[in-house]
Design a protein around this motif. Structure first.
Motif, PDB file in Angstrom:
ATOM      1  N   HIS A  87       0.843  -1.195   0.000  1.00 51.65           N
ATOM      2  CA  HIS A  87       0.000   0.000   0.000  1.00 51.65           C
ATOM      3  C   HIS A  87       0.880   1.246   0.000  1.00 51.65           C
ATOM      4  CE1 HIS A  87      -3.874  -2.079   0.977  1.00 51.65           C
ATOM      5  NE2 HIS A  87      -3.024  -3.005   1.393  1.00 51.65           N
ATOM      6  N   PHE A  88       0.419   2.280  -0.720  1.00 57.85           N
ATOM      7  CA  PHE A  88       1.193   3.502  -0.876  1.00 57.85           C
ATOM      8  C   PHE A  88       0.444   4.712  -0.324  1.00 57.85           C
ATOM      9  CE2 PHE A  88       2.861   0.571  -3.965  1.00 57.85           C
ATOM     10  CZ  PHE A  88       4.230   0.803  -3.944  1.00 57.85           C
ATOM     11  N   GLU A  89       1.212   5.768  -0.115  1.00 56.62           N
ATOM     12  CA  GLU A  89       0.663   6.997   0.462  1.00 56.62           C
ATOM     13  C   GLU A  89      -0.436   7.601  -0.408  1.00 56.62           C
ATOM     14  OE1 GLU A  89       2.943  10.385   2.957  1.00 56.62           O
ATOM     15  OE2 GLU A  89       3.416  10.371   0.830  1.00 56.62           O
ATOM     16  N   ASP A  90      -0.353   7.405  -1.718  1.00 56.54           N
ATOM     17  CA  ASP A  90      -1.380   7.950  -2.616  1.00 56.54           C
ATOM     18  C   ASP A  90      -2.569   7.008  -2.777  1.00 56.54           C
ATOM     19  OD1 ASP A  90      -0.350   5.919  -4.142  1.00 56.54           O
ATOM     20  OD2 ASP A  90       0.265   7.170  -5.838  1.00 56.54           O
ATOM     21  N   TYR A  91      -2.643   6.001  -1.888  1.00 54.93           N
ATOM     22  CA  TYR A  91      -3.741   5.026  -1.839  1.00 54.93           C
ATOM     23  C   TYR A  91      -3.681   3.991  -2.969  1.00 54.93           C
ATOM     24  CZ  TYR A  91      -5.589   8.398   1.475  1.00 54.93           C
ATOM     25  OH  TYR A  91      -5.733   9.264   2.525  1.00 54.93           O
ATOM     26  N   SER A  92      -2.652   4.013  -3.781  1.00 58.19           N
ATOM     27  CA  SER A  92      -2.497   2.965  -4.786  1.00 58.19           C
ATOM     28  C   SER A  92      -1.955   1.704  -4.120  1.00 58.19           C
ATOM     29  CB  SER A  92      -1.556   3.425  -5.901  1.00 58.19           C
ATOM     30  OG  SER A  92      -0.246   3.642  -5.395  1.00 58.19           O
ATOM     31  N   THR A  93      -2.051   0.594  -4.828  1.00 63.51           N
ATOM     32  CA  THR A  93      -1.557  -0.682  -4.296  1.00 63.51           C
ATOM     33  C   THR A  93      -0.736  -1.390  -5.374  1.00 63.51           C
ATOM     34  OG1 THR A  93      -3.562  -1.862  -4.978  1.00 63.51           O
ATOM     35  CG2 THR A  93      -3.511  -0.970  -2.726  1.00 63.51           C
ATOM     36  N   LEU A  94       0.045  -2.358  -4.927  1.00 60.38           N
ATOM     37  CA  LEU A  94       0.874  -3.157  -5.837  1.00 60.38           C
ATOM     38  C   LEU A  94       0.897  -4.578  -5.310  1.00 60.38           C
ATOM     39  CD1 LEU A  94       2.939  -3.294  -8.220  1.00 60.38           C
ATOM     40  CD2 LEU A  94       4.717  -2.772  -6.525  1.00 60.38           C
ATOM     41  N   SER A  95       0.518  -5.527  -6.146  1.00 59.73           N
ATOM     42  CA  SER A  95       0.525  -6.929  -5.739  1.00 59.73           C
ATOM     43  C   SER A  95       1.872  -7.553  -6.086  1.00 59.73           C
ATOM     44  CB  SER A  95      -0.600  -7.699  -6.435  1.00 59.73           C
ATOM     45  OG  SER A  95      -0.411  -7.673  -7.843  1.00 59.73           O
ATOM     46  N   PHE A  96       2.165  -8.694  -5.467  1.00 55.02           N
ATOM     47  CA  PHE A  96       3.421  -9.383  -5.732  1.00 55.02           C
ATOM     48  C   PHE A  96       3.241 -10.889  -5.599  1.00 55.02           C
ATOM     49  CE2 PHE A  96       3.394  -8.304  -1.185  1.00 55.02           C
ATOM     50  CZ  PHE A  96       3.673  -9.519  -0.581  1.00 55.02           C
ATOM     51  N   ASP A  97       4.111 -11.621  -6.279  1.00 65.56           N
ATOM     52  CA  ASP A  97       4.232 -13.063  -6.086  1.00 65.56           C
ATOM     53  C   ASP A  97       5.405 -13.367  -5.163  1.00 65.56           C
ATOM     54  OD1 ASP A  97       2.166 -14.226  -8.029  1.00 65.56           O
ATOM     55  OD2 ASP A  97       3.278 -12.832  -9.300  1.00 65.56           O
ATOM     56  N   ASP A  98       6.509 -12.638  -5.376  1.00 62.15           N
ATOM     57  CA  ASP A  98       7.664 -12.701  -4.480  1.00 62.15           C
ATOM     58  C   ASP A  98       8.007 -11.273  -4.077  1.00 62.15           C
ATOM     59  OD1 ASP A  98       8.645 -15.602  -4.493  1.00 62.15           O
ATOM     60  OD2 ASP A  98       8.514 -15.174  -6.647  1.00 62.15           O
ATOM     61  N   LEU A  99       8.532 -11.146  -2.856  1.00 63.97           N
ATOM     62  CA  LEU A  99       8.826  -9.811  -2.334  1.00 63.97           C
ATOM     63  C   LEU A  99      10.160  -9.819  -1.617  1.00 63.97           C
ATOM     64  CD1 LEU A  99       7.851  -6.878  -1.605  1.00 63.97           C
ATOM     65  CD2 LEU A  99       6.870  -7.871   0.481  1.00 63.97           C
ATOM     66  N   VAL A 100      10.983  -8.790  -1.904  1.00 62.51           N
ATOM     67  CA  VAL A 100      12.208  -8.546  -1.143  1.00 62.51           C
ATOM     68  C   VAL A 100      12.053  -7.189  -0.463  1.00 62.51           C
ATOM     69  CG1 VAL A 100      14.694  -8.215  -1.196  1.00 62.51           C
ATOM     70  CG2 VAL A 100      13.631  -9.902  -2.719  1.00 62.51           C
ATOM     71  N   ILE A 101      12.089  -7.193   0.864  1.00 62.87           N
ATOM     72  CA  ILE A 101      11.935  -5.956   1.637  1.00 62.87           C
ATOM     73  C   ILE A 101      13.323  -5.424   1.979  1.00 62.87           C
ATOM     74  CG2 ILE A 101      10.975  -4.909   3.729  1.00 62.87           C
ATOM     75  CD1 ILE A 101       8.974  -7.280   3.807  1.00 62.87           C
ATOM     76  N   GLY A 102      13.652  -4.275   1.412  1.00 65.44           N
ATOM     77  CA  GLY A 102      14.942  -3.651   1.696  1.00 65.44           C
ATOM     78  C   GLY A 102      14.763  -2.173   1.955  1.00 65.44           C
ATOM     79  N   LEU A 103      13.914  -1.852   2.919  1.00 65.56           N
ATOM     80  CA  LEU A 103      13.525  -0.458   3.160  1.00 65.56           C
ATOM     81  C   LEU A 103      14.500   0.319   4.038  1.00 65.56           C
ATOM     82  CD1 LEU A 103       9.663  -0.872   3.580  1.00 65.56           C
ATOM     83  CD2 LEU A 103      10.890   0.133   1.649  1.00 65.56           C
TER      84      LEU A 103
END
Length: 355
Positions: A87-103
């Motif tokens: 989920h993003f600040e502008d209320y958009s979303t993004l789906s994933f099959d695999d995710l790498v979190i490097g925030l």
């Protein structure tokens, strides 16, 4: 087409992209990189950006280009690991099959009143720009306080001394000697450098409160025209909000394959991952190498390695201005011009993809 989302174009995220592209990415996989800005930022050099000794351009590296890589810019507000959605600040979303979190990480203020509100940070390129503006707008003979005597604090204090010799610089360190986690020889070398170059090191300090233009050390007020905070880090708030197991530093506990237990398609790399070493660019890159091996195996319906050898770190290097440095390379202490030249060479190789 399956989608790998890489959250964050930091050192770990960049290493994953550069290893998968162009030859290791299966035909049925596409990659979406998510970042706030349209370039990779050399975080290890933010101290020099803030001090004003290098330009903004010098700390930026372009993202790789590939027909199966797209980039989404935005501020992440939530990771829904149950529904595979960002989920993003502008209320958009993004789906994933695999995710790498490097925030990456943020400053840790240790619940000290006023610390976050009245100090400048160098934990992001945007914050470093603000610190640069504040530091270089100061009139002559003003007082700058730097809180935290770790690597970042040492580097910005020394760089600022060369950039603005007119300023009074005070470095507040909790230890009895600067860089107390380093061998005594290196700590003493750095302490002596500061004494020789007119930077006041306040050892055994204990910052109890921060107000505008005032730092309280052991509850004693000290006037400061600008205060820079380098006294600790913590994982990004988005990761801190995840309802998963974490260590006592708030970093995510992972399997030996670097995924969140129970979620073999979600990986954490870099500062947000619970690893045996302190967070660093070198550690993030080493971990990213192993994540790539796991991803490729799983995409090919093969069993990933049951474990990996411990990531070997070659050492750590720090700068004392443009001519001197210090560090440990393969457990060997280095000081002076050799250490500084070595650090500059490694940075050049990284930036221009020569190594």
């Amino acid at each position: 087409m399956k989608k790998l989302v890489v959250l964050g174009g930091g050192y770990g995220g960049m290493r994953i992209l550069n290893r998968l592209l162009p030859n290791q990415l299966p035909e049925d996989i596409e990659i979406v990189l998510v970042d706030r800005v349209p370039y990779h930022s050399l975080k290890t050099e933010f101290y020099a950006l803030a001090a004003g000794t290098i330009s903004d351009h010098h700390v930026r590296v372009t993202f790789p280009e590939h027909h199966k890589l797209s980039v989404k810019y935005g501020e992440v507000t939530k990771i829904d690991i149950e529904n595979n959605t960002i989920h993003f600040e502008d209320y958009s979303t993004l789906s994933f099959d695999d995710l790498v979190i490097g925030l990456g990480c943020e400053d840790k203020y240790h619940n000290i009143p006023g610390a976050q509100e009245h100090t400048f940070s160098i934990q992001s390129i945007n914050n470093s720009r603000k610190a640069y503006q504040a530091l270089n707008d100061l009139a002559a003979n003003k007082v700058v306080a730097i809180v935290g005597g770790g690597l970042s604090g040492v580097e910005i204090a020394s760089e600022l001394r060369e950039s603005r010799p007119d300023l009074t610089i005070k470095l507040f360190d909790r230890g009895n000697i600067i860089l107390s986690s380093f061998p005594e020889r290196l700590s003493q070398y750095v302490q002596n450098w500061f004494e020789t170059h007119g930077v006041e090191v306040v050892n055994s300090s204990n910052i109890t409160r921060v107000e505008e233009n005032t730092l309280y050390n052991h509850d004693e007020p000290i006037h400061c025209d600008t205060i820079v905070w380098t006294a600790g880090i913590q994982p990004n708030k988005i990761v801190r909000d995840l309802e998963v197991e974490k260590d006592n530093q708030g970093r995510v506990v992972l399997t030996k394959q670097h995924n969140i237990p129970g979620y073999d398609h979600i990986y954490v790399v870099g500062d947000c991952a619970s690893l045996p070493h302190a967070p660093s660019a070198q550690l993030a890159e080493g971990q990213a190498e192993q994540i790539v091996q796991v991803l490729v195996k799983r995409w090919n319906n093969e069993t990933p390695p049951e474990s990996f050898p411990q990531i070997k770190l070659k050492g750590v290097l720090g700068s004392l201005g443009k001519k001197h440095g210090f560090g440990l390379v393969n457990d060997r202490p280095l000081t002076g011009r050799v250490a500084r030249l070595l650090k500059s060479g490694i940075l050049w190789m990284y930036k221009y993809h020569k190594g």
